[in-house]
Design a protein around this motif. Structure first.
Motif, PDB file in Angstrom:
ATOM      1  N   ALA A 148       0.840  -1.200   0.000  1.00 30.05           N
ATOM      2  CA  ALA A 148       0.000   0.000   0.000  1.00 30.05           C
ATOM      3  C   ALA A 148       0.876   1.252   0.000  1.00 30.05           C
ATOM      4  N   ASN A 149       1.944   1.222   0.780  1.00 30.25           N
ATOM      5  CA  ASN A 149       2.888   2.348   0.801  1.00 30.25           C
ATOM      6  C   ASN A 149       3.554   2.523  -0.557  1.00 30.25           C
ATOM      7  N   TRP A 150       3.902   1.406  -1.203  1.00 32.15           N
ATOM      8  CA  TRP A 150       4.549   1.459  -2.523  1.00 32.15           C
ATOM      9  C   TRP A 150       3.625   2.113  -3.547  1.00 32.15           C
ATOM     10  N   ILE A 151       2.340   1.786  -3.480  1.00 31.57           N
ATOM     11  CA  ILE A 151       1.374   2.400  -4.398  1.00 31.57           C
ATOM     12  C   ILE A 151       1.299   3.906  -4.166  1.00 31.57           C
ATOM     13  N   GLU A 152       1.219   4.305  -2.908  1.00 28.83           N
ATOM     14  CA  GLU A 152       1.081   5.729  -2.576  1.00 28.83           C
ATOM     15  C   GLU A 152       2.351   6.525  -2.880  1.00 28.83           C
ATOM     16  N   ARG A 153       3.489   5.968  -2.489  1.00 28.10           N
ATOM     17  CA  ARG A 153       4.724   6.755  -2.490  1.00 28.10           C
ATOM     18  C   ARG A 153       5.587   6.579  -3.737  1.00 28.10           C
ATOM     19  N   ASP A 154       5.403   5.457  -4.418  1.00 29.59           N
ATOM     20  CA  ASP A 154       6.234   5.197  -5.603  1.00 29.59           C
ATOM     21  C   ASP A 154       5.432   5.191  -6.899  1.00 29.59           C
ATOM     22  N   LEU A 155       4.350   4.400  -6.913  1.00 30.11           N
ATOM     23  CA  LEU A 155       3.606   4.211  -8.159  1.00 30.11           C
ATOM     24  C   LEU A 155       2.835   5.464  -8.576  1.00 30.11           C
ATOM     25  N   LEU A 156       1.972   5.964  -7.709  1.00 29.66           N
ATOM     26  CA  LEU A 156       1.137   7.108  -8.082  1.00 29.66           C
ATOM     27  C   LEU A 156       1.940   8.358  -8.462  1.00 29.66           C
ATOM     28  N   PRO A 157       3.054   8.641  -7.787  1.00 30.65           N
ATOM     29  CA  PRO A 157       3.823   9.836  -8.167  1.00 30.65           C
ATOM     30  C   PRO A 157       4.474   9.769  -9.547  1.00 30.65           C
ATOM     31  N   THR A 158       4.444   8.592 -10.216  1.00 22.73           N
ATOM     32  CA  THR A 158       4.987   8.532 -11.577  1.00 22.73           C
ATOM     33  C   THR A 158       4.098   9.292 -12.556  1.00 22.73           C
ATOM     34  N   MET A 159       2.851   9.545 -12.166  1.00 19.66           N
ATOM     35  CA  MET A 159       1.954  10.315 -13.024  1.00 19.66           C
ATOM     36  C   MET A 159       2.190  11.805 -12.786  1.00 19.66           C
ATOM     37  N   ASP A 160       2.237  12.546 -13.867  1.00 22.20           N
ATOM     38  CA  ASP A 160       2.518  13.980 -13.770  1.00 22.20           C
ATOM     39  C   ASP A 160       1.818  14.680 -14.919  1.00 22.20           C
ATOM     40  N   GLY A 161       0.855  15.502 -14.594  1.00 17.61           N
ATOM     41  CA  GLY A 161       0.121  16.198 -15.643  1.00 17.61           C
ATOM     42  C   GLY A 161      -1.339  16.325 -15.266  1.00 17.61           C
ATOM     43  N   PRO A 162      -2.161  16.831 -16.173  1.00 10.49           N
ATOM     44  CA  PRO A 162      -3.577  17.077 -15.875  1.00 10.49           C
ATOM     45  C   PRO A 162      -4.415  15.802 -15.777  1.00 10.49           C
ATOM     46  N   ILE A 163      -3.903  14.686 -16.357  1.00 12.40           N
ATOM     47  CA  ILE A 163      -4.646  13.418 -16.321  1.00 12.40           C
ATOM     48  C   ILE A 163      -3.849  12.431 -15.459  1.00 12.40           C
ATOM     49  N   ARG A 164      -4.480  11.970 -14.366  1.00 10.52           N
ATOM     50  CA  ARG A 164      -3.801  11.041 -13.448  1.00 10.52           C
ATOM     51  C   ARG A 164      -4.827  10.053 -12.896  1.00 10.52           C
ATOM     52  N   ARG A 165      -5.309   9.194 -13.764  1.00 10.06           N
ATOM     53  CA  ARG A 165      -6.331   8.233 -13.348  1.00 10.06           C
ATOM     54  C   ARG A 165      -5.699   6.981 -12.732  1.00 10.06           C
ATOM     55  N   PHE A 166      -6.373   6.469 -11.697  1.00  4.51           N
ATOM     56  CA  PHE A 166      -5.908   5.262 -11.004  1.00  4.51           C
ATOM     57  C   PHE A 166      -7.091   4.323 -10.806  1.00  4.51           C
ATOM     58  N   LEU A 167      -6.970   3.125 -11.350  1.00  2.52           N
ATOM     59  CA  LEU A 167      -8.017   2.112 -11.221  1.00  2.52           C
ATOM     60  C   LEU A 167      -7.473   0.926 -10.429  1.00  2.52           C
TER      61      LEU A 167
END
Length: 505
Positions: free
Chosen positions: A208-227
């Motif tokens: 869960a920490n990896w998703i929050e701190r590593d995975l999600l921050p790879t998105m950068d810009g106006p579109i940042r969808r997570f499913l």
């Protein structure tokens, strides 16, 4: 080529065959305005889009929750969304194939990352849409050849239109996800839980920490969808950790069927009694966990190891047999359970004789009581009771109807409820379990209603939010049975004698 590579290649060839065998014909002479009109409609109407471009998946009509979830995804460009659908409801197809393609059509997805338990499994999921780009005649006809001449590998490909897809194993380094100036704008986490993670809360929190701190921050810009696509089959999962940390993230929790009527949620695909048969095949608890996201609860106070199964004494050897009915009126998927628990006193021990625990209308438990009573030896009496607080004209009418239909008298007694808090009352049973004085009829080991009642018992803990109708009926019946235990000294007679019946009518 290694054996594993050969197997992967063969699987991909099967995917291509699946796409090509869809029978999705195209008209090469179609007027341009008709093609444009169709594409414009598909961009707005996801149901139409699925039926036209993915007929090999659309063997059944889309469910309402499919459409609702997809519309939410499209509307929220930075949305964080859990598609927590039961087994068999096509969450992987929608989140890895249909939604990414629909978003791409609308210029809303350019770089898709798929994450699951391992890199190899992520590659398999990524290959589903890759096969569509390569072999789907309708996609090729409307949008041109998409198979890239450059990067076109399992787990990492780039279409001619520039759509990027990357496979990633859970916990894998996210360095290098940027492709030139492109960063991910759509991430799907699919079926991330394993037996190992379920048994290891520390590992769950780490992911869960990896998703929050590593995975999600790879998105950068106006579109940042997570499913996040996974059914909820256990009390604690990576997705529940994330949901607790982020209560504003959207959760689409979809049960596969109504547990009262057995009506399938995806009724366009599954026949009327499909899930009733599933329950009969694998058991109610397993079915509700896998298909309805109602996981089995591990007890903190009442534990499985405290449940003693044994060969039950003959019914005419019990000093008293008490049946308690915890009444419920609604009979809906969210309503309380109608719980009927039958307990007997043998010596100083309490035996669970039989159980009825269902979300249903009032008539069903009364019919069960009538059947139970009619099946007893003539020398055996069961003393039925229910809490007086439930009394009303509807209860009375239903009791009278069942008694008339069966030609018997249930002699249901109204029981005054103790003023103690329900949790405190149920907890009083723990001493009996600890002292080994509670036994369960071993013929009930595979009995669904007994299993449901025990699951409710395991859920009893401070601040619990689970259903407690079964344990409530247990406590009432056992408490009454305990009055018939002889506690007197030598030469003394028991203080409790003949059981007094009370009825309002």
């Amino acid at each position: 080529m290694t054996k594993a590579e050969k197997i992967a290649l063969e699987k991909y060839r099967d995917k291509l065959k699946f796409v090509r065998s869809s029978g999705a014909a195209v008209n090469p002479d179609e007027p341009k305005d008709e093609k444009k009109a169709r594409i414009d409609r598909a961009k707005k109407d996801v149901k139409f889009m699925v039926e036209y471009y993915f007929p090999h998946y659309a063997t059944s009509e889309c469910a309402d929750f499919h459409v609702k979830s997809a519309k939410y995804t499209k509307k929220h460009r930075t949305g964080k969304q859990f598609d927590e659908w039961g087994r068999g409801l096509a969450k992987s197809v929608w989140d890895n194939v249909i939604k990414p393609f629909w978003l791409w059509m609308n210029d809303e997805a350019h770089y898709h990352v798929i994450v699951t338990t391992s890199f190899d499994r992520a590659c398999e999921l990524a290959d589903d849409l890759k096969a569509e780009w390569e072999a789907n005649p309708r996609i090729i006809n409307d949008f041109g050849e998409q198979k890239g001449t450059g990067q076109w590998e399992s787990g990492f490909y780039i279409t001619k239109s520039g759509f990027i897809c990357k496979a990633l194993g859970a916990g894998q380094s996210v360095r290098g996800l940027r492709v030139k100036d492109q960063r991910p704008d759509l991430i799907t986490v699919d079926d991330l839980e394993t037996k190992e993670t379920i048994a290891n809360p520390k590992r769950q929190k780490k992911l869960a920490n990896w998703i929050e701190r590593d995975l999600l921050p790879t998105m950068d810009g106006p579109i940042r969808r997570f499913l996040y696509a996974n059914n909820r089959f256990a009390p604690m999962m990576i997705q529940t950790i994330l949901q607790e940390r982020h209560p504003d993230w959207k959760v689409f929790h979809v049960k596969a069927y109504n547990p009262v009527t057995y009506e399938p949620t995806w009724h366009q695909k599954y026949p009327r009694w499909y899930y009733k048969e599933v329950e009969q095949e694998i058991g109610t608890l397993a079915a509700k966990a896998e298909y309805n996201g109602e996981p089995h609860i591990e007890g903190e106070i009442f534990k499985e190891e405290q449940i003693q199964w044994g060969k039950m004494p003959s019914l005419n050897h019990f000093k008293i047999i008490i049946g308690r009915w915890d009444v419920a009126y609604a009979g809906t998927p969210t309503s309380d359970f109608n719980a009927v628990k039958v307990w007997g006193l043998h010596g100083r021990n309490f035996w669970n004789i039989d159980n009825f625990v269902k979300q249903c209308k009032m008539r069903s438990p009364l019919e069960w009581m009538a059947d139970f009573q009619m099946g007893l030896p003539k020398s055996v009496i069961v003393h039925w009771g229910f809490e007086s607080q439930f009394w009303n004209d509807e209860v009375r009418r239903t009791i009278e109807e069942v008694e008339d239909d069966y030609g018997i008298s249930l002699n249901l007694s109204e029981i005054e409820t103790s003023g103690a808090n329900k949790y405190d009352r149920i907890i009083t049973l723990q001493s009996y379990y600890q002292n080994g004085r509670i036994y369960y009829n071993d013929k009930l080991k595979s009995h669904n209603d007994t299993a449901v009642g025990l699951t409710q018992l395991y859920g009893i803990e401070p601040g619990y939010k689970t259903k407690d109708d079964g344990p409530d009926a247990d406590q009432s019946a056992i408490s009454e049975c305990s009055k018939y235990i002889y506690r007197g000294g030598k030469g003394q007679k028991p203080k409790v004698g003949k059981y007094e019946r009370k009825r309002r009518f």
